[in-house]
Design a protein around this motif. Structure first.
Motif, PDB file in Angstrom:
ATOM      1  N   ALA A 102       1.306  -1.094  -0.638  1.00  0.00           N
ATOM      2  CA  ALA A 102       0.560  -0.063   0.002  1.00  0.00           C
ATOM      3  C   ALA A 102       0.610   1.667   0.083  1.00  0.00           C
ATOM      4  O   ALA A 102       0.586   2.962  -0.591  1.00  0.00           O
ATOM      5  CB  ALA A 102      -0.901   0.318   1.403  1.00  0.00           C
ATOM      6  N   GLU A 103       2.358   1.352   0.607  1.00  0.00           N
ATOM      7  CA  GLU A 103       3.169   2.513   0.477  1.00  0.00           C
ATOM      8  C   GLU A 103       3.562   2.593  -1.307  1.00  0.00           C
ATOM      9  O   GLU A 103       4.038   3.729  -0.881  1.00  0.00           O
ATOM     10  CB  GLU A 103       4.152   2.375   1.626  1.00  0.00           C
ATOM     11  N   LEU A 104       3.490   1.881  -2.016  1.00  0.00           N
ATOM     12  CA  LEU A 104       4.348   2.068  -3.231  1.00  0.00           C
ATOM     13  C   LEU A 104       3.144   2.791  -4.077  1.00  0.00           C
ATOM     14  O   LEU A 104       2.007   2.690  -3.759  1.00  0.00           O
ATOM     15  CB  LEU A 104       4.975  -0.020  -3.683  1.00  0.00           C
ATOM     16  N   SER A 105       4.042   3.212  -5.044  1.00  0.00           N
ATOM     17  CA  SER A 105       3.250   3.610  -6.300  1.00  0.00           C
ATOM     18  C   SER A 105       1.831   2.643  -7.087  1.00  0.00           C
ATOM     19  O   SER A 105       2.238   1.063  -6.641  1.00  0.00           O
ATOM     20  CB  SER A 105       4.071   4.389  -7.096  1.00  0.00           C
ATOM     21  N   LYS A 106       1.265   3.014  -7.602  1.00  0.00           N
ATOM     22  CA  LYS A 106       0.538   2.707  -8.418  1.00  0.00           C
ATOM     23  C   LYS A 106       0.954   1.517  -9.310  1.00  0.00           C
ATOM     24  O   LYS A 106       0.908   0.683  -9.803  1.00  0.00           O
ATOM     25  CB  LYS A 106      -0.898   3.266  -9.475  1.00  0.00           C
ATOM     26  N   ASP A 107       2.247   2.208  -9.866  1.00  0.00           N
ATOM     27  CA  ASP A 107       2.851   1.059 -10.974  1.00  0.00           C
ATOM     28  C   ASP A 107       3.861   0.471 -10.441  1.00  0.00           C
ATOM     29  O   ASP A 107       3.877  -1.231 -11.000  1.00  0.00           O
ATOM     30  CB  ASP A 107       3.733   1.991 -11.864  1.00  0.00           C
ATOM     31  N   ARG A 108       4.443   0.599  -9.449  1.00  0.00           N
ATOM     32  CA  ARG A 108       5.216  -0.202  -8.627  1.00  0.00           C
ATOM     33  C   ARG A 108       4.450  -1.243  -7.661  1.00  0.00           C
ATOM     34  O   ARG A 108       5.114  -2.799  -7.606  1.00  0.00           O
ATOM     35  CB  ARG A 108       6.320   0.751  -7.868  1.00  0.00           C
ATOM     36  N   LYS A 109       3.129  -1.021  -7.388  1.00  0.00           N
ATOM     37  CA  LYS A 109       2.259  -2.312  -6.556  1.00  0.00           C
ATOM     38  C   LYS A 109       1.658  -3.150  -7.932  1.00  0.00           C
ATOM     39  O   LYS A 109       2.247  -4.339  -8.010  1.00  0.00           O
ATOM     40  CB  LYS A 109       0.833  -1.183  -6.522  1.00  0.00           C
ATOM     41  N   GLU A 110       1.491  -2.908  -9.568  1.00  0.00           N
ATOM     42  CA  GLU A 110       1.351  -3.506 -10.074  1.00  0.00           C
ATOM     43  C   GLU A 110       2.440  -4.595 -10.730  1.00  0.00           C
ATOM     44  O   GLU A 110       2.274  -5.896 -11.014  1.00  0.00           O
ATOM     45  CB  GLU A 110       1.165  -3.407 -11.522  1.00  0.00           C
ATOM     46  N   GLU A 111       3.609  -4.176 -10.418  1.00  0.00           N
ATOM     47  CA  GLU A 111       4.645  -5.094 -10.607  1.00  0.00           C
ATOM     48  C   GLU A 111       5.281  -5.691  -9.690  1.00  0.00           C
ATOM     49  O   GLU A 111       5.327  -6.774 -10.083  1.00  0.00           O
ATOM     50  CB  GLU A 111       6.381  -3.576 -10.867  1.00  0.00           C
ATOM     51  N   VAL A 112       5.367  -5.248  -8.420  1.00  0.00           N
ATOM     52  CA  VAL A 112       5.866  -5.940  -7.405  1.00  0.00           C
ATOM     53  C   VAL A 112       4.728  -7.308  -7.506  1.00  0.00           C
ATOM     54  O   VAL A 112       4.809  -8.732  -7.277  1.00  0.00           O
ATOM     55  CB  VAL A 112       5.799  -5.581  -5.905  1.00  0.00           C
TER      56      VAL A 112
END
Length: 449
Positions: A102-112
């Motif tokens: 939840a602390e990550l950006s939207k793009d990073r969330k999807e990648e992770v």
């Protein structure tokens, strides 16, 4: 014995990092608790902290992530690839993993999320991300042990062994029907002493506390505290079991709520920490200071309008600070008790009986203080009528402060506003203005001004 960071340890770690001695670093840190390592990383610069983080095993670093200060964790996550972050999250329970994502950006969330190896784990994390972080759904774990009411004890034990493999602690065994609706809980003792051919439906306990996914986290904390629970199941709108909340999650909620209330009581409008920037700290603290400034301007106008009274009776102005401080203290004490009662459930709404009790306390306190004030004024200044006027004014102002301190948090609570606001500058500044107005109004009436 509690671990304490020493300068020597920090220096030793920095030297090992400079020399690239990864083996010695691991040897030095592996025996430490993950919370202690997180404390060490908070003391190092971000590059050194990231270096150590990458040296250690992901099974350990996953737990370290949860214990870090927010700014340190944020900077380390920036230095890790989506795959490296996913490796950490694969080691964590779903709610902890969801908190970090939840602390990550939207793009990073999807990648992770796309890098997570366990598909079911990834689905559970995504499911948790859709809930508000301040609700039961936002703090619950997806990991739990559940059995079907139609199973036999033998089948139940077999299934429990499979489910328990991915759970660090089994607080409760939940019983569901064929539609996954929560029916009750199963006692481990009953399971051990019952025949393996017995049906679960015959032995499970039907009385069970539960909360819905949209229940506020502070309400969950209140329920768990009231019934002394180590864990509580969470159900969706259809009554289906979707997760559980454990006591360690609730400790975090209680701590965060206490910190927020403490800051509100101090007149800080948003959540800040000592490590935040000067701008963020100023933005959080300035609003109530400005409100207090303008309210106190009204008090100065009232004082200016009573200049004639000061000229005739100089002691009136001498006791204004005493009056303001006493009224402020009485108001803050009354509001603090009300806010505490609302928080722990002992006070739910306005009660004439409770208001009467607070006014009795204010009356007794005010009378004692006023008598002492009258004696002091009479001995020092020998102006008995003025002393009487000041003392009577003090009692009235204290009664007003007690009433305001009791009623304001109840009013805020009724209107869905955090009543902790009422324990700080709001009560103090309000009592200053209204107290001074009452003080001079009553004093002038008695003195014939």
């Amino acid at each position: 014995m509690e671990f304490k960071i020493s300068k020597e340890l920090i220096t030793q770690l920095e030297e090992l990092i400079r020399s690239g001695d990864d083996h010695q670093l691991e040897t030095l840190l592996n025996d430490l608790h993950h919370a202690d390592i997180a404390e060490i990383l908070d003391e190092l610069d971000f590059d050194d902290a990231t270096y150590i983080f990458k040296v250690l095993d992901s099974e350990k670093t996953a737990e370290i992530l949860l214990e870090m200060e927010d700014d340190v964790r944020e900077n380390i996550l920036k230095r890790l690839s989506p795959k490296e972050i996913a490796e950490e999250l694969d080691e964590l329970e779903t709610n902890d993993a969801a908190d970090i994502i939840a602390e990550l950006s939207k793009d990073r969330k999807e990648e992770v999320i796309s890098e997570l190896q366990d598909v079911e784990h990834a689905k559970d994390i995504v499911d948790l991300l859709r809930y508000n972080e301040n609700t039961a759904g936002g703090i619950m774990h997806k990991e739990l042990v559940k059995v079907n009411e139609n199973w036999s004890v033998l089948t139940c034990v077999k299934e429990m062994r499979i489910q328990a493999e991915n759970i660090s602690r089994v607080h409760s065994i939940y019983v569901v029907d064929d539609e996954d609706r929560l029916k009750g809980r199963l006692s481990l003792k009953d399971l051990l002493i019952t025949s393996t051919r017995q049906q679960i439906n015959d032995i499970y306990i039907r009385k069970l506390n539960s909360v819905k996914v949209d229940t506020e986290d502070v309400e969950v904390a209140r329920i768990m505290q009231k019934y002394d629970l180590e864990a509580i199941p969470v159900v969706d709108e259809l009554g289906r079991l979707v997760g559980r909340i454990t006591i360690d999650d609730i400790v975090d909620v209680i701590r965060d709520e206490a910190e927020k209330d403490y800051q509100l009581a101090a007149g800080i409008t948003q959540d800040v920490e000592a490590s935040d920037s000067v701008l963020e700290l100023t933005k959080a603290r300035l609003p109530w200071l400005l409100i207090g400034f303008f309210i106190e301007l009204v008090a100065s106008v009232v004082l200016d309008g009573n200049e004639k009274a000061f000229d005739q009776y100089k002691t009136l102005i001498i006791f204004v600070p005493l009056l303001s401080a006493t009224a402020g203290n009485i108001g803050v004490q009354a509001s603090a008790i009300v806010v505490q009662g609302l928080a722990n459930g002992t006070l739910k709404e306005f009660s004439r009986k409770y208001l009467s009790k607070e006014l009795s306390v204010a009356m007794i306190s005010g009378t004692i203080i006023s008598v002492l004030l009258l004696i002091y004024h009479s001995l020092v200044f020998q102006q008995y009528l003025v002393g009487f006027a000041i003392s009577i004014s003090m009692i009235v102002v204290i009664l007003f402060a007690g009433t305001l301190g009791t009623m304001v948090p109840l009013f805020l609570h009724k209107n869905k506003i955090d009543p902790a606001i009422a324990t700080g500058p709001f009560i103090t500044t309000s009592n200053d203005v209204f107290g001074i107005i009452l003080y001079f109004t009553i004093a002038k009436l008695i003195l014939g001004l």
